[in-house]
Write a protein that holds these residues in place. Structure first.
Motif, PDB file in Angstrom:
ATOM      1  N   VAL A 182       0.848  -1.201   0.000  1.00 51.23           N
ATOM      2  CA  VAL A 182       0.000   0.000   0.000  1.00 51.23           C
ATOM      3  C   VAL A 182       0.881   1.247   0.000  1.00 51.23           C
ATOM      4  N   ALA A 196       0.786   3.991  -2.908  1.00 48.09           N
ATOM      5  CA  ALA A 196       0.506   5.383  -2.532  1.00 48.09           C
ATOM      6  C   ALA A 196       1.633   6.292  -3.014  1.00 48.09           C
ATOM      7  N   ILE A 252      -5.758  10.158  -3.969  1.00 53.02           N
ATOM      8  CA  ILE A 252      -5.817   8.702  -3.761  1.00 53.02           C
ATOM      9  C   ILE A 252      -4.576   8.230  -3.013  1.00 53.02           C
ATOM     10  N   MET A 309      -4.549   6.553   0.708  1.00 53.06           N
ATOM     11  CA  MET A 309      -3.926   5.240   0.917  1.00 53.06           C
ATOM     12  C   MET A 309      -2.874   5.310   2.008  1.00 53.06           C
ATOM     13  N   THR A 362      -4.436   5.354   5.448  1.00 53.19           N
ATOM     14  CA  THR A 362      -4.986   4.077   5.924  1.00 53.19           C
ATOM     15  C   THR A 362      -3.942   3.186   6.589  1.00 53.19           C
TER      16      THR A 362
END
Length: 439
Positions: free
Chosen positions: A224, A228, A400, A404, A407
């Motif tokens: 991730v 990102a 986006i 990401m 998170t």
């Protein structure tokens, strides 16, 4: 934290990075012009594509073997390789012999050796730094890299055409200097730890290259983080692709300021040059100052404020044709970049477990290759979409990436304190238990 408090490996690598970066940037950014003139536009483009592919493959292989055999061996092999390549390039562009075809092949080989060297070098720096030192280390490296780029860009513009032989010879000498310093002074802490484990009888069977990278790919937090970063880095890469093409077409003879309609006018190419210069000067002047000023604020707040300014600034560059506002947007984007880069790089340094650092760095290196690809896609889309829609797409891409990143922030904080997922933790714990039981 002061520079002299760093491990000698870090001090040496920062110094070498500045010297080699200055030498490389005096030559390599101009090689596309060289190949275009000697071999045509198609082969000039091919050297970029093949160089990227060679670097990716070599980086993946080099990252795996750096984690198996240590950092120093891979670094030395790569440095010897590119030293020989630059020496041969000098010979192929000398007063006595000239071969653009040989230079073409050697450039691909140089990309391959850089691919091998990068993950091993990154992992070696992480081996000798504590998590709390890395933000300052990356801030210094970011500043030094931009300073070397600024110096080299000016010098290369004057020297490249008339002194190519001497420049390649200089690159070979810098390569020899790197080999000598790495061989005599760089300490391979990772290899030393491996040797100690082997002596104590805790040697484990080594995974294959496929099983090794399969474990890395299963690390969801890292993947991730990588995706990102790809979205976020691509925001900046549009400056050299879509934004430069758009400004070249749309800004033909604009007043620099609205009230200077007849006195000072500018076209898109000059505007791009002004913005690049502004970016470089701001980075060189503000980098260390920003690092000191931001220490009083929590990393999380600095990180996301930086991301916001960076995304907003670069997105506006994709839309506007007002020179004054473009310079203001570049200022906002650069300050945002200065805020987030050291923190993000420090998180990256904490992501990889000790036994797989080079492998992690090799896969993360593909972010910049992917961002280059997305930058090219932006040029294609820009021919079909309006500038405001392109600006919106660039902003969405950055948002986006930022979401990401948000998170996985909790997991990144855990990695900072040495807490890894079960697959990695079990291997680390097993190694520790082996040492403890033997002792």
């Amino acid at each position: 934290m002061r520079f002299r408090d760093f491990h000698s490996n870090v001090q040496l690598r920062i110094g070498l990075s500045f010297i080699s970066g200055t030498a490389n940037n005096m030559v390599l950014p101009f090689m596309s012009i060289y190949f275009s003139g000697k071999l045509g536009d198609t082969l000039a483009g091919m050297v970029v594509i093949l160089g990227i592919l060679a670097g990716v493959v070599a980086g993946i292989i080099g990252g795996h073997y750096s984690d198996r055999f240590g950092r120093k061996k891979l670094m030395l092999g790569a440095e010897i390789g590119w030293m020989i390549c630059f020496l041969l390039m000098a010979a192929a562009n000398s007063p006595w012999f000239e071969s653009a075809g040989l230079t073409f092949v050697l450039m691909i080989l140089v990309s391959m050796f850089w691919g091998i060297h990068g993950p091993a070098n990154e992992a070696m720096l992480l081996d000798v730094t504590a998590p709390e030192e890395r933000k300052f280390m990356y801030a210094i490296m970011y500043w030094m890299n931009n300073l070397s780029f600024a110096i080299a860009g000016i010098a290369g513009a004057f020297l490249f055409k008339s002194y190519l032989f001497e420049l390649f010879l200089g690159l070979a000498i810098v390569g020899l200097l790197s080999v000598i310093i790495t061989y005599l002074f760089i300490q391979d802490e990772y290899q030393a730890r491996m040797a100690k484990k082997n002596e104590l009888g805790s040697q484990r069977s080594q995974p294959s290259i496929w099983s090794n990278y399969r474990k890395v790919l299963r690390d969801k937090t890292f993947m991730v983080f990588t995706m990102a970063s790809l979205f976020l880095v691509s925001v900046e890469f549009h400056l050299g692709n879509y934004v430069s093409v758009r400004l070249g077409k749309e800004m033909a003879d604009a007043p620099f300021l609205p009230w200077l309609t007849n006195d000072w006018r500018i076209d898109g190419f000059k505007m791009l040059g002004f913005m690049r210069t502004e970016n470089t000067v701001l980075v060189v002047v503000l980098s260390l100052f920003m690092g000191i000023m931001m220490r009083r604020f929590p990393d999380r707040k600095v990180l996301f404020i930086g991301y916001t300014g960076y995304i907003a600034g670069y997105s506006y560059l994709a839309y506007s044709n007002q020179p004054g506002l473009l310079l203001l947007a570049m200022f906002i984007a650069t300050v945002g970049e200065l805020m987030y880069v050291p923190i993000k790089q420090a998180y990256l340094g904490n992501l990889a477990p000790d036994h797989a650092r080079s492998s992690y760095m090799a896969l993360y290196g593909m972010v910049y290759k992917g961002a280059t690809f997305l930058g090219g896609i932006g040029v294609i889309l820009g021919g079909m979409l309006s500038s405001w829609l392109m600006a919106l797409l660039i902003a969405i891409s950055g948002i986006i990436g930022m979401v990401m990143f948000y998170t996985i922030l909790a997991q990144l904080e855990e990695r900072k304190h040495g807490h890894f997922p079960a697959a990695n933790s079990s291997l680390i714990d097993a190694s520790k238990s082996g040492l403890e039981s033997t002792s």
